[in-house]
Design a protein around this motif. Structure first.
Motif, PDB file in Angstrom:
ATOM      1  N   LEU A  25       0.805  -1.222   0.000  1.00 57.55           N
ATOM      2  CA  LEU A  25       0.000   0.000   0.000  1.00 57.55           C
ATOM      3  C   LEU A  25       0.837   1.271   0.000  1.00 57.55           C
ATOM      4  O   LEU A  25       0.295   2.371  -0.148  1.00 57.55           O
ATOM      5  CB  LEU A  25      -0.928   0.009   1.231  1.00 57.55           C
ATOM      6  CG  LEU A  25      -2.080  -1.002   1.220  1.00 57.55           C
ATOM      7  CD1 LEU A  25      -2.729  -1.068   2.597  1.00 57.55           C
ATOM      8  CD2 LEU A  25      -3.111  -0.637   0.164  1.00 57.55           C
ATOM      9  N   SER A  26       2.135   1.138   0.160  1.00 59.42           N
ATOM     10  CA  SER A  26       3.003   2.312   0.331  1.00 59.42           C
ATOM     11  C   SER A  26       2.972   3.266  -0.858  1.00 59.42           C
ATOM     12  O   SER A  26       3.146   4.474  -0.695  1.00 59.42           O
ATOM     13  CB  SER A  26       4.439   1.863   0.616  1.00 59.42           C
ATOM     14  OG  SER A  26       4.948   1.104  -0.482  1.00 59.42           O
ATOM     15  N   ASN A  27       2.736   2.758  -2.053  1.00 64.75           N
ATOM     16  CA  ASN A  27       2.709   3.630  -3.243  1.00 64.75           C
ATOM     17  C   ASN A  27       1.318   3.698  -3.871  1.00 64.75           C
ATOM     18  O   ASN A  27       1.175   4.004  -5.046  1.00 64.75           O
ATOM     19  CB  ASN A  27       3.733   3.159  -4.275  1.00 64.75           C
ATOM     20  CG  ASN A  27       3.434   1.759  -4.802  1.00 64.75           C
ATOM     21  OD1 ASN A  27       2.631   1.046  -4.200  1.00 64.75           O
ATOM     22  ND2 ASN A  27       4.065   1.380  -5.904  1.00 64.75           N
ATOM     23  N   LYS A  28       0.290   3.378  -3.055  1.00 63.61           N
ATOM     24  CA  LYS A  28      -1.085   3.408  -3.551  1.00 63.61           C
ATOM     25  C   LYS A  28      -1.852   4.539  -2.886  1.00 63.61           C
ATOM     26  O   LYS A  28      -1.620   4.876  -1.734  1.00 63.61           O
ATOM     27  CB  LYS A  28      -1.797   2.086  -3.246  1.00 63.61           C
ATOM     28  CG  LYS A  28      -1.136   0.844  -3.842  1.00 63.61           C
ATOM     29  CD  LYS A  28      -1.370   0.733  -5.337  1.00 63.61           C
ATOM     30  CE  LYS A  28      -0.824  -0.573  -5.881  1.00 63.61           C
ATOM     31  NZ  LYS A  28      -1.036  -0.698  -7.334  1.00 63.61           N
ATOM     32  N   SER A  29      -2.783   5.129  -3.607  1.00 61.58           N
ATOM     33  CA  SER A  29      -3.660   6.154  -3.035  1.00 61.58           C
ATOM     34  C   SER A  29      -5.024   6.081  -3.700  1.00 61.58           C
ATOM     35  O   SER A  29      -5.130   5.746  -4.883  1.00 61.58           O
ATOM     36  CB  SER A  29      -3.056   7.552  -3.209  1.00 61.58           C
ATOM     37  OG  SER A  29      -2.881   7.837  -4.582  1.00 61.58           O
ATOM     38  N   SER A  30      -6.043   6.386  -2.922  1.00 58.76           N
ATOM     39  CA  SER A  30      -7.393   6.304  -3.479  1.00 58.76           C
ATOM     40  C   SER A  30      -7.772   7.618  -4.138  1.00 58.76           C
ATOM     41  O   SER A  30      -7.130   8.651  -3.937  1.00 58.76           O
ATOM     42  CB  SER A  30      -8.399   5.955  -2.384  1.00 58.76           C
ATOM     43  OG  SER A  30      -8.517   7.009  -1.452  1.00 58.76           O
ATOM     44  N   SER A  31      -8.828   7.573  -4.934  1.00 66.18           N
ATOM     45  CA  SER A  31      -9.286   8.781  -5.630  1.00 66.18           C
ATOM     46  C   SER A  31     -10.791   8.920  -5.444  1.00 66.18           C
ATOM     47  O   SER A  31     -11.471   7.967  -5.057  1.00 66.18           O
ATOM     48  CB  SER A  31      -8.943   8.694  -7.120  1.00 66.18           C
ATOM     49  OG  SER A  31      -9.516   7.528  -7.689  1.00 66.18           O
ATOM     50  N   HIS A  32     -11.282  10.108  -5.710  1.00 61.77           N
ATOM     51  CA  HIS A  32     -12.716  10.367  -5.552  1.00 61.77           C
ATOM     52  C   HIS A  32     -13.516   9.596  -6.596  1.00 61.77           C
ATOM     53  O   HIS A  32     -13.174   9.590  -7.781  1.00 61.77           O
ATOM     54  CB  HIS A  32     -12.985  11.861  -5.697  1.00 61.77           C
ATOM     55  CG  HIS A  32     -14.431  12.216  -5.623  1.00 61.77           C
ATOM     56  ND1 HIS A  32     -15.125  12.265  -4.430  1.00 61.77           N
ATOM     57  CD2 HIS A  32     -15.333  12.523  -6.600  1.00 61.77           C
ATOM     58  CE1 HIS A  32     -16.383  12.589  -4.664  1.00 61.77           C
ATOM     59  NE2 HIS A  32     -16.535  12.759  -5.975  1.00 61.77           N
ATOM     60  N   LEU A  33     -14.566   8.910  -6.146  1.00 58.55           N
ATOM     61  CA  LEU A  33     -15.477   8.216  -7.063  1.00 58.55           C
ATOM     62  C   LEU A  33     -16.747   9.040  -7.190  1.00 58.55           C
ATOM     63  O   LEU A  33     -17.368   9.400  -6.186  1.00 58.55           O
ATOM     64  CB  LEU A  33     -15.819   6.815  -6.534  1.00 58.55           C
ATOM     65  CG  LEU A  33     -14.732   5.749  -6.640  1.00 58.55           C
ATOM     66  CD1 LEU A  33     -15.178   4.463  -5.946  1.00 58.55           C
ATOM     67  CD2 LEU A  33     -14.403   5.451  -8.091  1.00 58.55           C
TER      68      LEU A  33
END
Length: 299
Positions: A25-33
């Motif tokens: 998860l260190s290089n993952k980020s969520s985005s607005h849906l």
């Protein structure tokens, strides 16, 4: 000695898995849906790893989501002991129950998710590593922890808001019990002690049931033996598939369910049982779903 070694082995295995999830998860980020993302998606993933009560809340709103978008392909991932609740409440969608300590479970699920390739992913009321990790298999996803929510909002409404469903005006329906209840289920314990029914309250509730109903069969369901009482049947919750199935049957067979603010309250509500709800440190406006039919305990 062997038991201590097993505990050490399980703890070490869990630490290794958590370290792996952190790394992934260190290089993952969520985005607005947005609503367009939801409407265009063909495959929707829900990863639910949270408390029992919050999981049941999720189930209720996921069912609303499926009713609004019936043509999509759905998958729910959850702990194994929660799978019976999905099978009971949302039987039309696929659910995979896993034990994250089981490497084989994780490897199989990794292969399945890569092949299935969901379009969007949600993890309502889930804040842990595993739920966020599973969402990353989706083309687009939004972590619940990143979702902006009001400080005070009804627990069901916040999930509707997260899933971009229409909000409901909160209102509960009064319940009156003018018939004999032969089977009474009392669920006094919450994982948050402040929400639990006190021993004094429990004794009054048991005595009232004995007086108001003719020869009732009273069962007390709890996490520990602390709440068990003479002349009452007992049910001790366990984190197993079998325990979940047995509890669902127990709720179904009961004519009256008396609950603290805890998972059984939400389970009894979605199963449309007669409910007496005991709120000690929380409020119905925040906890109960709109349209719930309950008696609010005063005592």
């Amino acid at each position: 000695m062997q038991a201590q070694y097993r505990i050490y082995e399980e703890k070490s295995g869990l630490e290794m898995i958590n370290a792996l999830l952190n790394y992934k998860l260190s290089n993952k980020s969520s985005s607005h849906l947005n609503l367009r993302d939801i409407k265009s998606a063909k495959k929707v993933l829900f990863a639910l790893f949270t408390r029992y009560g919050d999981t049941v809340i999720d189930l209720v709103i996921i069912r609303e989501f499926v009713e609004q978008y019936p043509l999509k392909d759905y998958l729910v991932i959850c702990p194994k002991q929660m799978k019976p609740y999905f099978n009971e409440l949302v039987p039309k969608i696929k659910c995979i129950g896993i034990n994250k300590r089981n490497y084989l479970d994780m490897i199989k699920l990794n292969h399945y998710l890569k092949k299935w390739s969901p379009d969007i992913g949600f993890n309502p009321w889930s804040f842990g590593l595993e739920s966020c990790f599973f969402l990353t298999y989706s083309k687009k996803y939004q972590y619940f922890k990143d979702f902006e929510k009001p400080e005070k909002i009804n627990h069901y409404e916040v999930v509707r808001k997260y899933l971009r469903l229409s909000q409901k005006i909160w209102k509960i329906r009064d319940l009156s019990i003018n018939f004999n209840c032969e089977r009474v289920l009392i669920c006094p314990e919450s994982t948050n002690n402040e929400r639990s029914i006190s021993i004094e309250q429990l004794d009054r509730i048991v005595n009232d049931a004995m007086i108001n109903f003719e020869n009732p069969i009273i069962t007390i369901a709890s996490l520990s033996s602390y709440y068990l009482r003479p002349n009452c049947n007992s049910f001790i919750f366990k984190k197993t598939d079998k325990s979940s199935k047995n509890f669902i049957k127990l709720v179904k067979d009961s004519e009256l369910v008396i609950c603290a603010d805890s998972a059984p309250l939400h389970i009894a509500s979605v199963l449309k049982k007669n409910i007496v709800a005991v709120f000690n440190s929380t409020t119905p406006e925040i906890v109960l779903n709109s349209g719930s039919r309950v008696i609010l305990y005063k005592g």
